[in-house]
Every structure is written in structure tokens, then in C-alpha cells.
Write an enzyme that holds these catalytic residues in place. Structure first.
Site, PDB file in Angstrom:
ATOM      1  N   GLU A 196      35.107  45.850  40.119  1.00 22.17           N
ATOM      2  CA  GLU A 196      34.706  45.048  38.975  1.00 22.17           C
ATOM      3  C   GLU A 196      34.351  43.677  39.543  1.00 22.17           C
ATOM      4  O   GLU A 196      35.227  42.856  39.802  1.00 22.17           O
ATOM      5  CB  GLU A 196      35.839  44.914  37.949  1.00 22.17           C
ATOM      6  CG  GLU A 196      35.370  44.204  36.687  1.00 22.17           C
ATOM      7  CD  GLU A 196      36.392  43.239  36.106  1.00 22.17           C
ATOM      8  OE1 GLU A 196      36.171  42.771  34.982  1.00 22.17           O
ATOM      9  OE2 GLU A 196      37.388  42.924  36.774  1.00 22.17           O
ATOM     10  N   ASP A 224      40.314  45.512  40.044  1.00 21.68           N
ATOM     11  CA  ASP A 224      40.120  44.499  39.018  1.00 21.68           C
ATOM     12  C   ASP A 224      39.836  43.130  39.633  1.00 21.68           C
ATOM     13  O   ASP A 224      40.376  42.782  40.685  1.00 21.68           O
ATOM     14  CB  ASP A 224      41.383  44.428  38.160  1.00 21.68           C
ATOM     15  CG  ASP A 224      41.280  43.426  37.033  1.00 21.68           C
ATOM     16  OD1 ASP A 224      40.394  43.597  36.175  1.00 21.68           O
ATOM     17  OD2 ASP A 224      42.090  42.483  37.002  1.00 21.68           O
TER      18      ASP A 224
END
Length: 736
Positions: A470, A417
Site C-alpha cells: 500500500e 500497510d
């Protein structure tokens, strides 16, 4: 037995005061057994609030000595003529206790463990540090250890000692800054925390950073966990995984939040309780199989204090959340997915952590896990703290967390993330609010080194597992190998494609001619990285509206647009990711406090979208041209990319064996009859999919299943097809 050669039989006032104030930095120097000049042994135990104590022989529980009260309340002393294994018999106001003396045991952590920890290279921290059930000298108990190098004293506290930090102060292993203590007769399931005395006084009780189990939030204590009691039955999957994860293999991911996918409702229709992992597997695995996804991706399931963070503010990087059951339940869930040929990817958050006082923030009274300077260590966007990955121990902590999930739980991939926030020191900061690196630049060099090291180590330790970024910037080489100067990820989320395509599809069709390039621009850079096309949870929350609610037009047009958009996504080069609820056109934005609106599946339009997604996945998996060369420019060929006036696109996807698939998109509600498109060969072309088909609740405009080619050159091809293009729809054809 640990017997020192301390000469004085009593304690000085400084030691007594330090014990009484719970400030003694070296409890083993004064507590437990110590030899005296006469060859005997003096045993000291500090037992605040005890009524009395005696020393028993460990082998036969005979009384060796009654302990005498000391100079401060709770201090008891006894002298034996010789050193013997012993137990303490303690009288409390509420009853009696017999236990071995924690201060009679020697150091438990080996020098190699401590050395590897200090240099950031211990890859099994959760198997050696934290709380480890163990048998020492024939005695069952738990070895506790915690990194707090700047603490003045650390104690283990829990129900077993009435949360009294005076009872079990720990031994400091100075070279590593690790405190440790073996506490006899504790076992799996015991709740505990660490009481830390910092330079300015006692800190709020801290949960164990290496806990493998926790209490159910909002409670925050750690729990002693045993070895994972699960017998894996997924060997075939693990053996085949690397092949399934090859760049030429299909990868279609169903992203979900386990608590709000489906749950048990109460009489009022509200969430009654979450399903545990085993119950979830019974419902989710057949659903994902029916829809044809190759993988699921779970929003972070590491324990997190605030459910509204969806797991993106975790505090226990080694513990699956107790919201859905035990570690064994989680392992059974993974195993069930693998036996059904479904891979499992976890979202993993190494960028930041929340400021909850029981967590990592200023863990020993100093900035230990985070940067001290808020211009480096504080995330303004999320009110969180940033890991200091330049510190060996922190880097090793995060590395061990990643490997824990990949190896311990057979996880097939980690989606990392917020990578962009890790790469740049000025991420979301104004001028003057960030600290340059040692070269004066904006790159976070220590985070970059960590990412590259992570990807290299994961490839070696968990072969076949995917590490996915990401990452939303133009950082070059995110998915290139580290030896070529890249970051070493397997895939990168294609945020540009997502933003451009959603921007296009939200326009009324009458205006789409002016935005034509938004659907084609992604092909300019489609092969600069290994891409996943994501329609994730972030696109259906916080007022962004659900996927179908983004679509323009009346109800019929909204569904047609949604079907066309999903088909466009599946036919576009790149692997696929779709968030739960989008597969059947949920109108409501995702809410983590409610399950999906499954009742919508009584309506044919929603059934049609769901059926289309299943067919798209099967087509994507079964037709080599749609996945084999996802990451190679040879797999894509434009036929029509410039018909902005009609909002039509057409392209070929090619397999490595030279088998083409024709994709034609009409993004207007106008039926276009006899629309000519060039093809390379084939007397007959078969319609594989029509997103306007009646089976999907469409208007059923099409080409009756097959189309004969004509000897009319077009678009640089020797033959052509005259196609009826259905409104707001995608056609997929192949030569017979």
C-alpha cells in the site's frame, strides 16, 4: 543440573539487599544449587511469603533436608552432602506446592539461536523465543525468553507466582541482551507478563512481544501457546499457488473486517458476539465462492488492544487476535478457504505500533523497538511509534513475524500497510521536524533495505506467496525486482487510479465532460508497476460516505452509476480489490461495531449490484483477455479516449493469443443509439455483459445480445459496430 563453584556458604549483604529489593541482576549466582568447599551442595530458594520449605529427592520424593530461613524473609537455605536432582516442597498460607527449582536448570537457548537473533537473521523467533513449552531433564515446563538488553532485572510473572516479580527473575545472556528462564510445571494456556526493572525503576508489566496467544482484550496478558494443533488439508492449493499467483492469472480480492462482516445479534439488534473463525468460514466461504472472488484480504488480525484501530495498531505481531478464537480456529479458517480454492491475504503493519504501556514502547526503559528521537520515532498522524528497522534485532523481529504468518498459517500474501510512511523520513512532517539520513536525504535507508530483504527472503521461504504494497507516492520501481533496483513487491495498490476515478464518478454527469481525463489518465502509467485497483475500507469511512452514496443523481442514477463504476473497474487493466458491503451497495458508511446491512438484499437494486459483481468476477476469470495481460501494455488498446462531450470511452482488451474483448462506457444518463465504434475483425459481436441489464435492476437498453459488424472503417479499424449505448452503463462484447 547447574552447580557453580561458589565458595562461600552464605551470601553477602549486597546480594541479600539486591534479592530483597528485587534488583539482583544475576539470580543464578545466588539461587539454586552451589557447591561448597567441603564438596557438598548449598541450595538457596527465594520464596517471599512462603511459610517453610524442604528439599525432596526428585526420583522418590524422600526428604533430603529441611530448608532453614535465611537473613531476609523468604530466603531459605539447605545443605546436601552431594549433588542430587531435587524438588522443592513449599508451604504457602493457601496450601502446599511441589516443584522443581527453576534455578537448578542450565541455560536453554543455544549459542546459534542467540547469534542469529543478535544479527537479525533468526527466521523462527516464535518457535524458539517467547514462551516455549518444553521438557528439560525429563521435567515439563515452559522456557521463557525476552530481549531487554538495557534492563537491570527481568522477571516472569503470572497467576502461578501471584504476579510477584521477586519469585522468578531471569538469567541474562549478555551477548544477545536476552533474558531467559525455564519454569517447571507450567503449561499451555498459562497467562504471564514480564516485569522489567529499568534504569529508573520498575516499568509497567510488559506483554511478551513474541507471544503466540493472548488474553481477550481489554485484558493484556500473554498466554503460553503450544505447537499448532491443526492437520492441514490444503496441499493441492499450496502446490498450485504459484501458478494461481502468476501475473497472467486473475486476482480479484474481497477485503473484509472479520468482526463486522457478519456477527450474531442480540434481541435489540446489536452485536451479541463475534463469530469464531470456524463459524465465519461456514458463512463466508460459500459467499465468496458465489461472488467469484479469487482471494479474501483480512484487515489485520494480529492481536491489538483497541478494536477501533481495526487492527492497524497491533501489539502482538505473532498472535492471531483472541476475538475470533484460537490459533487452531484461525488455521481451520485458512484451510477451509484453501479447500474452496480461495486465497487468503493478511494486512500486515511493520511501519508503527501503539504506545500502550504493556506493549513495545520503551520496553526495557529505553527506546528499544522504536527510534529514540521523536522526529524519527513518533508518528504524529497516528499517535504511534515507528520501528527502528536499522537495528538488527528489530529488523529480525519484523522479518520473523512476516514468515510466521506465511509459513506457520499458510497465508498466501501480505499486504504491507503504510509503505509510504516507511520510505520517507519526512512523511507527514514539516520542515525541521525530521532527521535526514546519513546522506542528508529524506529516504529512510534502513526501512528500504528491510523491505528489499523482506521481499527476497519471503520469495525463498514462502514460494508463491504475494507481498503487496500500500504505497501512495511516485516512488519508482515499487513492484520491480530488487535486482533491477526495485523494492521487490509483487503488486502496488494504484491509489492514483482510485482517487481519479472516484473524483470523476462523483461529478454530476453534466459536468463529467470537464473531467474526462480523470478516467483515462491512469492508462498513462498503468504499466509502470504491477497494479491492484483498490476500493478499500479507507474509502468508505470517516465521512467519505459509502461507495453508492458517493454517486450523484436520484436513486436510479445512483445504482446505475455504481454498476457502471464497478464494471469500469473490472474491465480496466489491473487486479481488483473491493471492500465488503460495496458489492451490494450498502448505504451506510462501514462501522466496525456493526455487521453489514444484509437486510438491504431484499431490494432488487441491491440484489442487482451483488449479481453484477458476481458476473464481473466470473467474466474476469473466464475470459483470458481480461486478465492474461493485466500487467502488459499489449493487453490494452484505446479506441475512443477523447469523446469528452458524450462522456464515452471505448477500448479493446487483448489476450496473449490475440482474442479481443470490446469495452464501451457511457457515463451519461443519455441513451446513445447507433454509436459507431471501430473493431478489428468479426462478423458478429456477442454482448457478454451489459451493466444496464434488467437482471441488475437496470433499464435493459442494449443490443439484443449480438451486433453485426459493418464494412465501415472507424477509429483506425477496418470494421465497425453501430451500438446502442445504455445510460450510465458499460457494455462488454467479443467477436463470435
Amino acid at each position: 543440573m547447574n552447580v557453580s563453584t561458589r565458595e562461600n556458604g552464605g551470601l553477602g549483604q549486597r546480594d541479600l539487599d539486591a534479592l530483597a529489593r528485587a534488583e539482583h541482576a544475576d539470580p543464578f549466582a545466588v539461587l539454586g544449587p552451589h557447591t561448597d568447599p567441603a564438596g557438598g551442595v548449598t541450595i538457596r530458594a527465594y520464596l517471599p511469603n512462603a511459610l517453610g520449605a524442604r528439599v525432596l529427592a526428585r526420583d522418590d520424593q524422600r526428604v533430603l533436608a529441611d530448608m532453614q530461613p535465611g537473613a531476609i524473609p523468604g530466603l531459605f537455605t539447605a545443605r546436601l552432602n552431594e549433588a542430587l536432582p531435587y524438588q522443592l516442597h513449599i508451604n504457602w498460607a493457601g496450601g502446599e506446592q511441589v516443584t522443581e527449582d527453576p534455578y537448578s536448570f542450565g541455560p536453554q537457548l543455544g549459542d546459534i539461536d542467540l547469534h542469529l537473533f543478535a544479527e537479525g537473521n533468526h527466521r523462527d523467533l516464535a518457535g524458539r523465543f517467547g514462551a516455549q513449552p518444553a521438557q528439560v531433564d525429563g521435567v515439563d515446563g515452559v522456557c521463557f525468553s525476552v530481549w531487554a538488553p538495557n534492563a537491570r532485572r527481568v522477571s516472569v510473572v503470572g497467576e502461578f507466582n501471584n504476579w510477584d516479580g521477586r519469585r522468578h527473575p531471569m538469567r541474562l545472556r549478555h551477548g544477545a541482551g536476552v533474558w531467559e528462564l525455564f519454569i517447571p510445571r507450567l503449561g499451555v494456556g498459562e497467562t504471564y507478563k514480564f516485569e522489567v526493572l529499568g534504569k529508573d525503576g520498575i516499568l509497567p508489566l510488559k506483554a511478551d512481544p513474541l507471544a503466540r496467544a493472548t488474553e481477550l482484550p481489554p485484558s493484556t496478558a500473554s498466554k503460553v501457546a503450544g505447537a499448532l494443533a491443526h492437520e492441514w488439508r490444503d496441499q493441492q492449493w499450496m502446490d498450485e499457488r504459484a501458478q494461481r499467483h502468476a501475473y497472467g492469472a486473475p486476482l480479484s480480492i474481497y477485503e473484509l473486517h472479520p468482526g463486522s462482516w457478519r456477527c450474531e445479534l442480540d434481541e435489540a439488534g446489536e452485536v451479541g458476539r463475534f463469530y469464531n473463525w470456524r463459524e465465519l468460514a461456514e458463512r463466508l466461504v460459500p459467499y465468496v465462492q458465489e461472488l467469484g472472488f479469487t482471494h479474501i484480504e483480512l484487515l489485520p488480525i494480529m492481536e491489538h488492544p483497541f478494536g477501533g484501530s481495526w487492527g492497524y495498531q497491533p501489539l502482538s505481531m505473532f498472535a492471531p487476535t483472541s476475538r475470533y478464537g484460537t490459533a487452531e480456529d484461525f488455521a481451520a479458517f485458512i484451510d477451509a478457504c484453501h479447500q474452496a480454492r480461495i486465497g487468503v491475504i493478511l494486512d500486515w503493519v511493520p511501519a508503527h505500533f501503539p504506545t500502550d504501556e504493556h506493549g513495545l514502547a520503551r520496553f526495557d526503559g529505553t527506546a528499544l523497538y522504536e527510534y529514540d528521537n521523536p522526529f524519527e520515532g513518533y508518528h504524529q498522524d497516528w499517535n504511534t511509534l515507528i520501528y527502528n528497522l536499522g537495528r538488527n534485532e528489530v529488523r529480525g523481529f519484523m522479518m520473523a513475524s512476516a514468515l510466521h504468518w506465511l509459513k506457520h498459517f499458510h497465508i498466501d500474501g501480505l499486504r504491507v500497510d503504510a509503505v509510504a510512511s516507511m520510505l520517507y523520513r519526512d512523511y507527514s512532517r514539516k520542515a525541521g521536524e525530521w532527521v535526514p539520513n546519513r546522506h542528508g536525504g529524506r529516504e529512510n535507508l534502513e526501512a528500504i533495505d528491510f523491505i528489499r530483504h523482506l521481499n527476497g527472503v519471503a520469495a525463498h521461504e514462502a514460494p508463491g506467496a504475494l507481498i503487496i504494497a500500500e504505497e501512495s507516492t511516485a516512488w519508482p520501481g515499487v513492484s520491480k525486482p530488487t535486482e533491477e533496483g526495485g523494492l521487490g513487491f509483487h503488486y502496488k495498490w494504484n491509489m492514483g487510479w482510485m482517487h481519479d476515478s472516484l473524483s470523476y464518478i462523483q461529478n454530476d454527469p453534466v459536468h463529467r465532460a470537464h473531467h474526462h481525463n480523470e478516467m483515462s489518465f491512469s492508462l498513462v502509467y498503468a504499466y509502470s508497476e504491477h497494479f491492484i485497483l483498490p476500493i478499500s475500507h479507507d474509502e468508505v469511512v470517516h465521512g467519505k460516505r459509502s461507495l453508492i452514496d458517493k454517486m450523484p443523481g436520484d436513486r436510479w442514477q445512483k445504482f446505475a452509476n455504481l454498476r457502471a463504476y464497478l464494471a469500469f473497474m473490472w474491465m480496466h487493466p489491473g487486479k481488483k480489490l473491493l471492500f465488503m458491503g460495496c458489492e451490494f451497495g450498502q448505504w451506510r458508511e462501514w462501522n466496525h461495531d456493526h455487521q453489514l446491512d444484509w437486510y438491504l438484499l431484499q431490494y432488487p437494486e441491491h440484489q442487482g449490484v451483488q449479481r453484477l459483481v458476481g458476473d464481473l468476477n466470473r467474466l474476469y476469470r473466464d475470459v483470458p483477455a481480461l486478465h492474461e495481460q493485466d500487467c502488459k501494455p499489449e493487453g490494452f488498446q484505446w479506441l475512443i479516449g477523447d469523446d469528452a462531450q458524450n462522456s464515452v470511452f471505448a477500448w479493446l482488451r487483448w489476450s496473449s493469443a490475440g482474442e479481443p474483448v470490446l469495452v464501451v462506457a457511457n457515463f451519461t444518463p443519455v441513451v446513445r443509439e447507433g454509436y459507431r465504434i471501430g473493431v478489428p475483425f468479426g462478423a458478429q459481436w456477442q454482448e457478454l455483459l451489459n451493466s444496464d441489464a434488467e437482471a441488475y435492476a437496470g433499464s435493459n437498453v442494449g443490443n439484443m445480445g449480438t451486433v453485426a459488424s459493418q464494412q465501415t472503417p472507424c477509429h483506425g479499424q477496418p470494421l465497425s459496430l453501430a451500438l446502442n449505448l445504455p445510460p450510465l452503463a458499460i457494455l462488454v462484447l467479443k467477436p463470435v
